[in-house]
Write an enzyme that holds these catalytic residues in place. Structure first.
Site, PDB file in Angstrom:
ATOM      1  N   HIS A  98       0.846  -1.206   0.000  1.00 49.11           N
ATOM      2  CA  HIS A  98       0.000   0.000   0.000  1.00 49.11           C
ATOM      3  C   HIS A  98       0.885   1.262   0.000  1.00 49.11           C
ATOM      4  CE1 HIS A  98      -3.288   2.756   1.297  1.00 49.11           C
ATOM      5  NE2 HIS A  98      -2.314   3.319   1.998  1.00 49.11           N
ATOM      6  N   GLU A  99       1.936   1.251   0.824  1.00 51.07           N
ATOM      7  CA  GLU A  99       2.829   2.424   0.884  1.00 51.07           C
ATOM      8  C   GLU A  99       3.573   2.603  -0.436  1.00 51.07           C
ATOM      9  OE1 GLU A  99       2.128   4.344   3.128  1.00 51.07           O
ATOM     10  OE2 GLU A  99       1.198   2.968   4.547  1.00 51.07           O
ATOM     11  N   HIS A 102       1.538   4.472  -2.874  1.00 50.32           N
ATOM     12  CA  HIS A 102       1.647   5.938  -2.803  1.00 50.32           C
ATOM     13  C   HIS A 102       2.869   6.432  -3.585  1.00 50.32           C
ATOM     14  CE1 HIS A 102      -1.672   6.631  -0.160  1.00 50.32           C
ATOM     15  NE2 HIS A 102      -1.165   5.939   0.846  1.00 50.32           N
ATOM     16  N   HIS A 106       2.892   8.974  -6.769  1.00 49.40           N
ATOM     17  CA  HIS A 106       3.762  10.147  -6.842  1.00 49.40           C
ATOM     18  C   HIS A 106       4.485  10.174  -8.186  1.00 49.40           C
ATOM     19  CE1 HIS A 106       6.734  12.889  -4.448  1.00 49.40           C
ATOM     20  NE2 HIS A 106       6.039  13.545  -5.336  1.00 49.40           N
TER      21      HIS A 106
HETATM   22 ZN   LIG Z   1      -2.057   5.298   2.560  1.00 48.49          ZN
END
Ligand SMILES: [Zn+2]
Length: 227
Positions: A98-99, A102, A106
């Site tokens: 999940h990280e 991100h 980006h």
């Molecule tokens: Zn998150």
């Protein structure tokens, strides 16, 4: 304290927020006991997923705490907590991916993430002053001050609402990639959904509470200016 027709709704949303936080911890610890079939740890999955998406320059760091995992867009770093970094559980690999989701957002300039980054400096500024403007406006009965408070508070609400698609998108990217890359089997997708869904609910509950608070302030403003 102030009691308005909105109070019950706001208290209910507060209850939902507390319940969602309790549930995210429960779901995370439940699936921390379930090893992922590939045997990868959170750190290994994050490293591999970053490398396969052309993000080898982004480091995966270890940070203390539980559920402190995040992607830092300023230093372009993925930081994973103890129970994620070292563990090969469904919970660990789901949060790690999940990280990375991100970090990929980006890289591709996912519009909602860009919007979130744009308003972030403004949120820092307005969330500090909003409570003073709102309380001052309300108790000193200066409607202009109260209106300024509403405007300042609405920036924070907007930020929380924009956070929702960012979080949902990072989770759906993570789920798809985890299967595609073979970190999990199709049969493990249900467990991954449970972990990431529980985390998403905490954001939904928090956003709901802020929206209701904003509506209450607007209601108070209208009521007092009608007097
Ligand atoms: Zn998150």
């Amino acid at each position: 304290m102030l009691f308005t027709p909105w109070t019950i709704l706001i208290l209910a949303a507060f209850g939902l927020t507390m319940w969602a936080q309790f549930r995210v911890k429960g779901t995370f610890s439940k699936y921390s006991e379930v090893p992922v079939s590939s045997g990868m740890t959170g750190a290994e999955a994050a490293r591999h997923l970053l490398d396969s998406n052309g993000l080898s320059h982004i480091p995966v760091e270890h940070i203390p705490g539980t559920l402190t995992d995040h992607y830092d867009p300023m230093s372009k770093t993925v930081r994973l907590s103890d129970p994620v970094y070292f563990s090969d559980s469904i919970s660990a690999v789901s949060v790690a991916c999940h990280e990375v989701g991100h970090a990929i957002q980006h890289k591709v300039d996912y519009p909602m993430l860009v919007a979130r980054h744009r308003i972030f400096p403004l949120v820092n500024l307005t969330s500090g002053v909003a409570p003073f403007l709102l309380l001052g406006g309300l108790f000193l009965k200066i409607s202009g001050l109260f209106l300024l408070g509403i405007i300042a508070f609405s920036v924070a609400v907007l930020f929380q609402v924009i956070t929702l698609p960012v979080e949902f998108n990072a989770s759906s990217r993570a789920r798809d990639l985890m299967i595609k890359m073979g970190y999990i089997r199709n049969s493990e997708e249900r467990e991954v959904k449970a972990v990431l869904g529980a985390a998403a609910l905490t954001y939904v509950a928090a956003a709901l509470m802020s929206v209701l608070q904003l509506l209450e302030y607007i209601w108070l403003f209208k009521r007092d200016s009608d007097d």
